[in-house]
Design a protein around this motif. Structure first.
Motif, PDB file in Angstrom:
ATOM      1  N   TYR A  68     -85.736   7.881 -28.518  1.00 28.60           N
ATOM      2  CA  TYR A  68     -84.722   7.394 -27.579  1.00 28.60           C
ATOM      3  C   TYR A  68     -83.347   7.322 -28.225  1.00 28.60           C
ATOM      4  N   ASP A  69     -83.019   8.272 -29.081  1.00 31.34           N
ATOM      5  CA  ASP A  69     -81.737   8.228 -29.782  1.00 31.34           C
ATOM      6  C   ASP A  69     -80.544   8.328 -28.833  1.00 31.34           C
ATOM      7  N   ASP A  70     -80.676   9.143 -27.773  1.00 32.17           N
ATOM      8  CA  ASP A  70     -79.532   9.364 -26.883  1.00 32.17           C
ATOM      9  C   ASP A  70     -79.111   8.097 -26.150  1.00 32.17           C
ATOM     10  N   GLY A  71     -80.044   7.214 -25.864  1.00 38.37           N
ATOM     11  CA  GLY A  71     -79.708   6.019 -25.086  1.00 38.37           C
ATOM     12  C   GLY A  71     -79.399   4.802 -25.928  1.00 38.37           C
ATOM     13  N   LEU A  72     -79.309   4.965 -27.249  1.00 43.33           N
ATOM     14  CA  LEU A  72     -79.069   3.820 -28.132  1.00 43.33           C
ATOM     15  C   LEU A  72     -77.629   3.820 -28.613  1.00 43.33           C
ATOM     16  N   PRO A  73     -77.027   2.635 -28.728  1.00 39.69           N
ATOM     17  CA  PRO A  73     -75.643   2.555 -29.218  1.00 39.69           C
ATOM     18  C   PRO A  73     -75.584   2.782 -30.719  1.00 39.69           C
ATOM     19  N   VAL A  74     -74.398   3.102 -31.195  1.00 36.57           N
ATOM     20  CA  VAL A  74     -74.177   3.307 -32.616  1.00 36.57           C
ATOM     21  C   VAL A  74     -73.829   1.960 -33.248  1.00 36.57           C
ATOM     22  N   GLY A  75     -74.421   1.692 -34.397  1.00 38.54           N
ATOM     23  CA  GLY A  75     -74.128   0.434 -35.084  1.00 38.54           C
ATOM     24  C   GLY A  75     -75.406  -0.266 -35.499  1.00 38.54           C
ATOM     25  N   THR A  76     -75.245  -1.223 -36.403  1.00 40.03           N
ATOM     26  CA  THR A  76     -76.383  -1.987 -36.892  1.00 40.03           C
ATOM     27  C   THR A  76     -76.700  -3.144 -35.935  1.00 40.03           C
ATOM     28  N   ALA A  77     -77.821  -3.805 -36.206  1.00 38.53           N
ATOM     29  CA  ALA A  77     -78.196  -4.962 -35.391  1.00 38.53           C
ATOM     30  C   ALA A  77     -77.162  -6.078 -35.516  1.00 38.53           C
ATOM     31  N   ARG A  78     -76.586  -6.225 -36.711  1.00 43.80           N
ATOM     32  CA  ARG A  78     -75.544  -7.242 -36.894  1.00 43.80           C
ATOM     33  C   ARG A  78     -74.330  -6.937 -36.014  1.00 43.80           C
ATOM     34  N   ASP A  79     -73.942  -5.664 -35.942  1.00 49.10           N
ATOM     35  CA  ASP A  79     -72.798  -5.287 -35.107  1.00 49.10           C
ATOM     36  C   ASP A  79     -73.089  -5.551 -33.635  1.00 49.10           C
ATOM     37  N   LEU A  80     -74.296  -5.205 -33.204  1.00 48.71           N
ATOM     38  CA  LEU A  80     -74.649  -5.435 -31.793  1.00 48.71           C
ATOM     39  C   LEU A  80     -74.620  -6.920 -31.463  1.00 48.71           C
ATOM     40  N   CYS A  81     -75.201  -7.748 -32.326  1.00 46.80           N
ATOM     41  CA  CYS A  81     -75.213  -9.189 -32.057  1.00 46.80           C
ATOM     42  C   CYS A  81     -73.794  -9.753 -32.020  1.00 46.80           C
ATOM     43  N   ARG A  82     -72.929  -9.244 -32.897  1.00 51.04           N
ATOM     44  CA  ARG A  82     -71.535  -9.707 -32.872  1.00 51.04           C
ATOM     45  C   ARG A  82     -70.859  -9.306 -31.558  1.00 51.04           C
ATOM     46  N   GLN A  83     -71.125  -8.084 -31.076  1.00 45.39           N
ATOM     47  CA  GLN A  83     -70.563  -7.650 -29.800  1.00 45.39           C
ATOM     48  C   GLN A  83     -71.101  -8.495 -28.649  1.00 45.39           C
ATOM     49  N   TRP A  84     -72.382  -8.799 -28.681  1.00 40.76           N
ATOM     50  CA  TRP A  84     -72.962  -9.600 -27.603  1.00 40.76           C
ATOM     51  C   TRP A  84     -72.417 -11.025 -27.623  1.00 40.76           C
ATOM     52  N   ALA A  85     -72.162 -11.558 -28.810  1.00 37.12           N
ATOM     53  CA  ALA A  85     -71.579 -12.898 -28.889  1.00 37.12           C
ATOM     54  C   ALA A  85     -70.143 -12.891 -28.361  1.00 37.12           C
ATOM     55  N   ASP A  86     -69.376 -11.826 -28.691  1.00 37.14           N
ATOM     56  CA  ASP A  86     -68.005 -11.733 -28.176  1.00 37.14           C
ATOM     57  C   ASP A  86     -67.992 -11.574 -26.657  1.00 37.14           C
ATOM     58  N   ALA A  87     -69.020 -10.903 -26.103  1.00 37.30           N
ATOM     59  CA  ALA A  87     -69.078 -10.708 -24.655  1.00 37.30           C
ATOM     60  C   ALA A  87     -69.581 -11.937 -23.908  1.00 37.30           C
ATOM     61  N   GLY A  88     -70.050 -12.952 -24.626  1.00 36.53           N
ATOM     62  CA  GLY A  88     -70.514 -14.167 -23.962  1.00 36.53           C
ATOM     63  C   GLY A  88     -71.978 -14.160 -23.614  1.00 36.53           C
ATOM     64  N   TRP A  89     -72.763 -13.266 -24.219  1.00 38.94           N
ATOM     65  CA  TRP A  89     -74.198 -13.229 -23.926  1.00 38.94           C
ATOM     66  C   TRP A  89     -75.000 -14.019 -24.950  1.00 38.94           C
ATOM     67  N   LEU A  90     -74.497 -14.111 -26.166  1.00 42.48           N
ATOM     68  CA  LEU A  90     -75.136 -14.897 -27.215  1.00 42.48           C
ATOM     69  C   LEU A  90     -74.191 -16.006 -27.657  1.00 42.48           C
ATOM     70  N   VAL A  91     -74.771 -17.121 -28.061  1.00 38.07           N
ATOM     71  CA  VAL A  91     -74.004 -18.260 -28.551  1.00 38.07           C
ATOM     72  C   VAL A  91     -74.520 -18.593 -29.943  1.00 38.07           C
ATOM     73  N   ARG A  92     -73.592 -18.683 -30.907  1.00 36.90           N
ATOM     74  CA  ARG A  92     -73.956 -19.064 -32.270  1.00 36.90           C
ATOM     75  C   ARG A  92     -73.757 -20.564 -32.420  1.00 36.90           C
ATOM     76  N   GLN A  93     -74.714 -21.197 -33.039  1.00 39.39           N
ATOM     77  CA  GLN A  93     -74.610 -22.626 -33.276  1.00 39.39           C
ATOM     78  C   GLN A  93     -75.315 -22.960 -34.589  1.00 39.39           C
ATOM     79  N   VAL A  94     -74.895 -24.086 -35.194  1.00 38.79           N
ATOM     80  CA  VAL A  94     -75.456 -24.542 -36.458  1.00 38.79           C
ATOM     81  C   VAL A  94     -76.280 -25.781 -36.178  1.00 38.79           C
ATOM     82  N   LEU A  95     -77.545 -25.772 -36.594  1.00 34.54           N
ATOM     83  CA  LEU A  95     -78.436 -26.897 -36.370  1.00 34.54           C
ATOM     84  C   LEU A  95     -78.206 -27.967 -37.425  1.00 34.54           C
ATOM     85  N   ASP A  96     -78.949 -29.083 -37.277  1.00 35.77           N
ATOM     86  CA  ASP A  96     -78.768 -30.204 -38.193  1.00 35.77           C
ATOM     87  C   ASP A  96     -79.121 -29.844 -39.631  1.00 35.77           C
ATOM     88  N   ASP A  97     -80.052 -28.897 -39.831  1.00 34.67           N
ATOM     89  CA  ASP A  97     -80.441 -28.510 -41.187  1.00 34.67           C
ATOM     90  C   ASP A  97     -79.575 -27.381 -41.728  1.00 34.67           C
TER      91      ASP A  97
END
Length: 489
Positions: A68-97
């Motif tokens: 499925y190479d044609d339907g996959l975006p270019v970039g690493t998993a870290r890049d994708l997660c950063r894009q999704w967080a910027d788009a408002g789909w993921l939220v980063r938070q720091v837990l008590d530990d």
């Protein structure tokens, strides 16, 4: 004047600016929905950042290996997660530990629910769905109508209907069975309603967090007296649930689902449903969704309560540590830093080194305030006392008396003691006065150590005698030693 078509178009544009519809509208929306659905589940709503990057990277490798190479975006998993967080789909938070995690935003939860419903069974216009609509409209009309007589007539009709049903059951002893098709329709309607709950809970939690950010931002910019700030913001922190529309709606729903007895009744009712024969016709996924209704509700309540506690804690802590002057200074410093970066970035090159600030700048002070000191000259120190050795004539015998241990005399004294072993304290007490100085006790212990001594559990006490006649009582751990050194004696 805006035409109907223009108004509809502008409304659609605003709707598609919502992150939920934006996610579903993207080119790689199927991939995003798939990866988020397999990474975040009801059992694991939050995932550590490192684990999420690893799991999404493994999933991308599996899809590429499957062709499925044609339907996959270019970039690493870290890049994708950063894009999704910027788009408002993921939220980063720091837990008590101090562990940084990802969680789905309310928009992402809603998008996954929409995709799940579209890919599953289509909702049908069934008797159950129509009855749900009619019951909701009837309840709305009852709550909106303040007429007492109409309410009394409606209650009387309901009582007569229920009384007739009770008499029929008592007379016949049977309950009219509902066919399996209708039960299946009602179960599908229940699942349709339940699928909306995760997104609803997530929206309530995010509205509380957004209110928290607004309060903290407003507090940092507030220039009113501290007393007014404390009263207003502490009150908002205590009543954070009533500060948003979603929070007020949730408070109303909480009166229905927040009662533990009501939750227990719901669990019992679902158990009755799952034991019925019609559930065997449901797909395994739908049966699992029915069984997980109570847990979904409990998880949603916990998610909202956690956001409420965090918002109350953050607002209260901000108020207690609020220093408007310091906050404005920090804000001005950050603005200066951002301005400097904006000025430096256009003319910089990639990998261009930046000279570090190795020392803080020194303030250029023209004149320091001075105060007159004491006009009297400082007094010199007192003269040293003249001292010569001639004035303090010390004989060799006196110097020897105040000197170190008498090793030879102590060794000879130990030979005079009868037994093969003797306690050091006994040997010291039996010595003559000139061998009972404190320093001689140390010498005796040193001799005992060289000859081999045995420690006891008792505490020994001796009276030492200095050359000037003063006495000193000493204590030490009891030890015994040989009276003769076999290697030399």
């Amino acid at each position: 004047m805006i035409t109907r078509a223009e108004g509809a178009y502008l409304g659609a544009v605003r709707a598609f600016q919502n992150p939920m519809l934006d996610l579903l509208h993207k080119r790689h929306a199927p991939l995003v929905v798939a990866l988020l659905s397999v990474t975040f589940t009801a059992e694991r709503p939050t995932v550590p950042v490192a684990d999420a990057h690893t799991e999404i990277g493994d999933a991308l490798d599996q899809l590429r290996a499957a062709g499925y190479d044609d339907g996959l975006p270019v970039g690493t998993a870290r890049d994708l997660c950063r894009q999704w967080a910027d788009a408002g789909w993921l939220v980063r938070q720091v837990l008590d530990d101090d562990v940084e995690t990802y969680r789905l935003s309310a928009h992402a939860v809603g998008a996954l629910e929409v995709a799940g419903r579209a890919g599953g069974a289509r909702a049908r216009v069934s008797q159950s769905r129509v009855r749900t609509l009619l019951d909701a409209v009837e309840r709305l009309a009852q709550d909106a109508d303040p007429d007492v007589l109409v309410r009394m007539a409606r209650l009387d009709a309901e009582i007569r209907r229920l009384q007739a049903e009770l008499e029929r059951v008592q007379r016949t002893g049977t309950v009219e069975e509902v066919d399996d098709e209708q039960l299946l329709e009602e179960a599908e309607n229940v699942l349709h309603l339940v699928r909306e709950l995760p997104a609803d809970f997530a929206r309530v939690a995010e509205s509380i967090r957004a209110m928290q950010r607004d309060v903290v931002t407003a507090l940092r910019q507030d220039e009113r007296p501290t007393g007014d700030v404390l009263r207003e913001y502490l009150e908002r922190g205590e009543h954070v649930m009533e500060s948003t529309v979603e929070g007020r709606a949730f408070s109303g729903a909480l009166r229905l689902i927040g009662d533990p007895q009501r939750i227990d009744e719901l669990a019992h009712q679902l158990d009755v449903v799952l034991r019925h024969r019609f559930t065997r016709r449901l797909p395994e996924q739908q049966r699992a969704e029915l069984a997980e209704i109570v847990r979904r509700i409990e998880h949603g309540l916990a998610q909202v309560f956690a956001a409420q506690r965090e918002a109350s804690y953050v607002i209260t802590a901000q108020v207690r540590n609020h220093d408007p002057l310091r906050d404005r200074q920090v804000d001005a410093l950050l603005r200066d830093v951002m301005t400097g970066l904006q000025d430096w970035m256009p003319g910089s090159r990639r990998f261009q080194p930046v000279a570090p600030l190795r020392r803080l700048p020194v303030a250029d002070v023209d004149h320091l305030r001075q105060t007159a000191g004491d006009l009297r000259p400082p007094e010199p120190p007192a003269a040293l006392v003249v001292w010569t050795d001639d004035e303090h004539d010390v004989s060799p015998d006196d110097a020897r008396a105040w000197g170190g241990p008498h090793y030879a005399e102590l060794t000879a004294h130990l030979r005079t003691l009868g037994p093969d072993e003797v306690a050091v304290a006994v040997a010291f007490d039996a010595a003559p006065d000139e061998l009972r100085r404190p320093v001689d006790l140390l010498g005796l212990l040193e001799i005992a150590h060289l000859r081999g001594m045995t420690e006891t559990d008792e505490l020994a006490f001796v009276d030492a005698l200095r050359p000037d006649g003063t006495r000193r009582r000493l204590a030490f751990g009891g030890v015994t030693t040989r009276t003769k050194d076999e290697t030399h004696d």
